[in-house]
Design a protein around this motif. Structure first.
Motif, PDB file in Angstrom:
ATOM      1  N   GLU A  24       1.004  -1.140   0.118  1.00  0.00           N
ATOM      2  CA  GLU A  24      -0.035   0.177  -0.023  1.00  0.00           C
ATOM      3  C   GLU A  24       0.972   1.205  -0.083  1.00  0.00           C
ATOM      4  O   GLU A  24       1.689   1.203   0.799  1.00  0.00           O
ATOM      5  CB  GLU A  24      -0.823  -0.054   1.160  1.00  0.00           C
ATOM      6  N   GLY A  25       0.754   2.077  -0.971  1.00  0.00           N
ATOM      7  CA  GLY A  25       1.576   3.405  -0.986  1.00  0.00           C
ATOM      8  C   GLY A  25       1.161   4.131  -2.148  1.00  0.00           C
ATOM      9  O   GLY A  25      -0.072   3.779  -3.036  1.00  0.00           O
ATOM     10  N   VAL A  26       1.822   5.054  -2.723  1.00  0.00           N
ATOM     11  CA  VAL A  26       1.378   6.108  -3.664  1.00  0.00           C
ATOM     12  C   VAL A  26       1.455   5.077  -5.047  1.00  0.00           C
ATOM     13  O   VAL A  26       0.574   5.389  -5.956  1.00  0.00           O
ATOM     14  CB  VAL A  26       2.279   7.245  -3.920  1.00  0.00           C
ATOM     15  N   SER A  41      -1.572   3.070  -5.177  1.00  0.00           N
ATOM     16  CA  SER A  41      -2.818   4.296  -5.130  1.00  0.00           C
ATOM     17  C   SER A  41      -3.091   4.506  -6.642  1.00  0.00           C
ATOM     18  O   SER A  41      -4.150   4.772  -6.890  1.00  0.00           O
ATOM     19  CB  SER A  41      -2.797   5.424  -4.061  1.00  0.00           C
ATOM     20  N   ARG A  42      -1.975   5.116  -7.372  1.00  0.00           N
ATOM     21  CA  ARG A  42      -2.109   5.379  -8.890  1.00  0.00           C
ATOM     22  C   ARG A  42      -2.551   4.115  -9.566  1.00  0.00           C
ATOM     23  O   ARG A  42      -3.490   4.324 -10.569  1.00  0.00           O
ATOM     24  CB  ARG A  42      -0.577   5.763  -9.250  1.00  0.00           C
ATOM     25  N   MET A  43      -2.142   2.890  -9.394  1.00  0.00           N
ATOM     26  CA  MET A  43      -2.639   1.728 -10.130  1.00  0.00           C
ATOM     27  C   MET A  43      -4.011   1.335  -9.995  1.00  0.00           C
ATOM     28  O   MET A  43      -4.587   0.571 -10.696  1.00  0.00           O
ATOM     29  CB  MET A  43      -1.523   0.576  -9.984  1.00  0.00           C
ATOM     30  N   GLY A  44      -4.766   1.804  -8.770  1.00  0.00           N
ATOM     31  CA  GLY A  44      -5.842   1.256  -8.580  1.00  0.00           C
ATOM     32  C   GLY A  44      -5.869  -0.196  -7.864  1.00  0.00           C
ATOM     33  O   GLY A  44      -6.851  -0.953  -8.306  1.00  0.00           O
ATOM     34  N   VAL A  45      -4.833  -0.690  -7.514  1.00  0.00           N
ATOM     35  CA  VAL A  45      -4.757  -1.817  -7.038  1.00  0.00           C
ATOM     36  C   VAL A  45      -4.745  -2.005  -5.605  1.00  0.00           C
ATOM     37  O   VAL A  45      -4.144  -1.036  -4.850  1.00  0.00           O
ATOM     38  CB  VAL A  45      -3.374  -2.540  -7.471  1.00  0.00           C
ATOM     39  N   SER A  67       4.324  -2.435 -14.355  1.00  0.00           N
ATOM     40  CA  SER A  67       4.070  -3.365 -15.353  1.00  0.00           C
ATOM     41  C   SER A  67       2.836  -4.284 -15.215  1.00  0.00           C
ATOM     42  O   SER A  67       2.599  -4.703 -16.269  1.00  0.00           O
ATOM     43  CB  SER A  67       5.313  -4.127 -15.514  1.00  0.00           C
ATOM     44  N   PHE A  68       2.223  -4.399 -14.244  1.00  0.00           N
ATOM     45  CA  PHE A  68       1.008  -5.355 -13.946  1.00  0.00           C
ATOM     46  C   PHE A  68       1.499  -6.568 -14.070  1.00  0.00           C
ATOM     47  O   PHE A  68       0.701  -7.389 -14.429  1.00  0.00           O
ATOM     48  CB  PHE A  68      -0.247  -4.947 -14.789  1.00  0.00           C
ATOM     49  N   GLU A  76      -4.238  -9.262  -9.981  1.00  0.00           N
ATOM     50  CA  GLU A  76      -4.815  -9.381  -8.781  1.00  0.00           C
ATOM     51  C   GLU A  76      -5.351 -10.873  -8.705  1.00  0.00           C
ATOM     52  O   GLU A  76      -5.447 -11.244  -7.454  1.00  0.00           O
ATOM     53  CB  GLU A  76      -6.166  -8.359  -9.142  1.00  0.00           C
TER      54      GLU A  76
END
Lengths: 312, 437
Positions: free
Chosen positions: B202-204, B207-211, B279-280, B328
């Motif tokens: 959990e971090g920036v 948060s940007r990736m929506g994960v 890169s997901f 995910e």
């Protein structure tokens, strides 16, 4: 500019020039330039408006559209996501429109396909065509982005609409304020280059555009909000708090709305609302994107074909 | 005394043995499965027919690596890894002993299943396999598993790895009970509620990736709880796969207070950060997740100052089809046996975070000590002839050709310096010059 991109996976990946190019393209009158092209719609999550919007957009351009019924498909039989897309590609699909509940599901997959891929919403990650139609609507009303104050209200944490809007609006020169309770705004959002406010009245002051996000009703069960009533009281947009924004402030909502929760009917149907225009513009934006991705590719393929012939 | 007359003479290598604080060029003679001699200029014995001389000038000679955190996946997930393939991966990574994790299908929570692993290993393994057993029946976190019977059958430690023991009362009993047996509890520290459906740190970046994120506090809070329980019970706690600054500090403070706690980290926690996830690519997904730069620094400092005792791999094979399900949905875990040494040498030793001796302490001497393997982890005369030969200067770009059945490594394409060139297990050469023997 010459469009080169095969896929549209997110706003974060594309340049300001590309965004502006799509917005300009959306103004063109549709012609059946995609006759002979095959578009497949794969919606792993339920959707009415985005699905229909893409369907109509592709048909207006002359493409053949196939909706893939996920519930009855081989996905349910355990086929991998990549295998599903490759199988459909082998049947001659030129472009996939995909909605999926997982963030980033398309990113590792798209480069492995010849076909184009449009992200129609992936998890909480991106929903690029929604953001583009929001930008298009803002542009029609305000004529510019630079210096505009755009407030996005609601469940930022789970919102792909919010993320795509933020990356694009910042690139286009707008100021963005995110507003919601701290349980629904990622605590790192202040590092995104936006303002964060937990108070709607303060956030609305001087706003040129308000984008109201849909509140998923299940958030209450996840202990993210105590009740819908409390949310509506603290973060619902109504005529009273809307009056704190600029008088010509534009109201947007990606739909579907929970009237009386995140937005009052008075505001949703009021003179500042552009919610139905958004829906209309959605078709124009999706036509623009389909045209750019597919026609640039057909040009590439043609030139490759010519090259082959010349060599022969 | 030797079982047979087989001898191996390793000549002129740099002997690195923290157990006798030794770092100098010597000859080492193996006879049968034991170290027979260690001194300068051992003459080649003349009377033996079976003698192999290994010229080791320029090479490092280490007590065989002991990886105390390995998922061999057998029984139940043989498409991902087996005892045979996992130990082949170990051998080609210079690892001579592995502690196998019990979160198989079914979980290894009985003496019968411990015996199954040991019998399979006897037939098929190319390195030593020391099975660990579950702390709780079915790994459910509710009732204690039969630790005593599993210990009799040959279990070396207990763990519900992959899952935390969420109930503090159950963990308290586990620490007490295993204390009476003399074994450590290997602790997967995670607050399952706080982690929720989290996928990455959990971090920036998340948060940007929506994960969905997993905060470092999820690990640190549980480490603090279990350190308190170790203090309460006097049990032996070993904290697995430490990934963040908060946990390093918790262990440091606990050790200062005299709590019986040890800890390990893994190469990915000192070599990679959460940035890799943009890169997901699910090959960067493991639990605990990759953290921030400051956590990487803290982990390195923890290794340097001795807060972290061991480097283990948490080798967690998953077949490509499982890792291709998307970031995910894909399972947590990366393989590591074949990259342990090159990553540690490149990122810690060549960059002067650890001396060669300190590294050997982390990958062999300490694990042997905290697992109670008295004849391993050193190169003293009479000890087991488990030996790893290393060329510290060999450079190579990692490809996805692994001995492991799975390929889920985040390090493919990395240029690394320092590779194992020989692995000897119980006096038998199992890996030499890039080939399994």
């Amino acid at each position: 500019m010459i469009w080169k991109r095969k896929d549209l996976l997110g706003i974060e990946d594309i340049t300001q020039e590309e965004i502006e190019h799509i917005l300009a393209e959306a103004q063109k009158t549709p012609e059946p330039v995609l006759v002979g092209k095959s578009v497949a719609l794969l919606f792993f999550e339920p959707s009415t408006r985005t699905h229909t919007s893409f369907d109509l957009a592709a048909k207006r351009l002359g493409a053949t559209v196939t909706g893939v019924p996920i519930a009855q498909s081989s996905v349910q039989k355990g086929e991998s996501f990549l295998d599903t897309l490759k199988t459909l590609e082998a049947m001659g699909v030129n472009l996939f429109v995909v909605r999926h509940g997982e963030s980033g599901i398309l990113h590792p997959v798209a480069p492995q396909l010849q076909a184009s891929v449009i992200n129609a919403g992936d998890g909480a990650h991106e929903h690029p065509t929604q953001a583009l139609l929001d930008f298009y609507t803002i542009l029609q009303h305000k004529g510019k982005f630079k210096g505009l104050k755009v407030v996005i209200v609601g469940d930022i944490l789970h919102s792909r609409v919010a993320r795509s809007n933020v990356w694009g609006l910042l690139r286009l020169g707008a100021q963005v304020t995110l507003c919601g309770p701290a349980t629904l705004v990622p605590k790192e959002a202040s590092e995104w280059g936006v303002e964060v406010s937990y108070n709607l009245e303060k956030a609305l002051q001087g706003a040129d555009v308000i984008n109201v996000l849909r509140l998923q009703l299940e958030r209450q069960k996840e202990s993210l909000i105590p009740s819908l009533a409390e949310y509506a009281k603290l973060y619902g947009l109504d005529a009273q708090n809307l009056s704190l924004a600029k008088p010509d402030c534009l109201v947007l909502h990606p739909g579907p709305m929970n009237r009386g929760v995140e937005i009052s009917s008075e505001v949703a149907d009021g003179s500042q609302s552009a919610i139905l225009e958004q829906v209309k513009n959605g078709v124009a934006i999706r036509m623009a994107v389909l045209r750019l991705l597919l026609s640039s590719r057909s040009k590439n393929e043609e030139s490759r074909g010519r090259l082959k012939k010349a060599k022969a | 005394m030797t079982k047979n007359g087989r001898k191996i003479l390793i000549k002129g290598g740099r002997i690195l043995d923290p157990s006798q604080n030794l770092d100098r060029a010597l000859d080492l003679l193996i006879e049968g499965d034991r170290i027979q001699d260690l001194k300068p200029n051992i003459p080649a014995p003349v009377k033996t027919t079976e003698l192999e001389v290994w010229e080791a000038k320029g090479l490092w000679v280490l007590p065989g690596l002991i990886d105390m955190h390995v998922h061999l996946r057998e029984p139940g997930r043989e498409t991902d890894e087996t005892i045979a393939s996992g130990t082949r991966a170990a051998a080609s990574g210079g690892v001579t002993s592995v502690v196998s994790m019990p979160n198989t299908e079914p979980p290894i929570d009985s003496a019968t299943l411990i015996r199954f692993v040991l019998e399979k290993a006897k037939k098929e393994a190319v390195v030593n396999v020391f099975p660990s057993g579950c702390v709780t029946k079915g790994q459910k976190g509710e009732e204690l598993a039969e630790m005593g019977l599993m210990a009799e059958a040959g279990a070396i430690a207990f763990t519900d790895d992959g899952k935390p023991v969420m109930n503090a009362q159950v963990m308290r009993r586990a620490l007490e009970y295993s204390k009476s047996l003399g074994f450590p509890v290997l602790d997967h520290c995670e607050d399952a509620h706080l982690s929720g459906q989290g996928v990455m740190n959990e971090g920036v970046v998340s948060s940007r990736m929506g994960v969905r994120g997993i905060p470092t506090e999820s690990e640190t809070l549980m480490a603090l709880r279990d350190i308190s329980l170790a203090e309460l019970t006097g049990g032996r706690l070993h904290i697995a796969h430490v990934s963040c600054a908060g946990t390093v500090e918790a262990v440091r403070q606990a050790k200062r207070r005299g709590v019986r706690v040890t800890a390990e980290t893994c190469p990915h926690y000192f070599a990679l950060t959460e940035e890799s996830l943009v890169s997901f690519n699910a090959n960067f997904k493991m639990n605990p997740p990759l953290r921030r730069d400051s956590d990487v620094e803290a982990v390195r400092e923890g290794l340097r100052d001795g807060t972290l005792d061991a480097i283990a791999t948490d080798h967690a094979p998953h077949s490509p089809s499982r890792k291709e399900m998307g970031l995910e949905a894909a399972p947590f875990g990366v393989i590591g046996l074949e990259t342990l040494l090159p990553l540690t040498l490149t990122t810690l030793v060549h960059s002067k975070v650890l001396t060669p001796l300190e590294m050997v302490r982390c990958v062999s001497t300490h694990p042997a000590k905290l697992l109670g393997l008295k004849m391993k982890g050193g190169l003293r005369v009479g000890m087991d002839a488990d030996i790893t030969l290393v060329d510290p200067n060999r450079e190579k770009i990692l490809t996805d050709r692994f001995e492991s059945k799975s390929k889920n490594s985040p390090f493919v394409g990395w240029k690394l310096k320092g590779f194992p060139v020989g692995t000897i297990v119980g006096g038998k050469v199992v890996y030499k010059d890039g080939m399994l023997v």
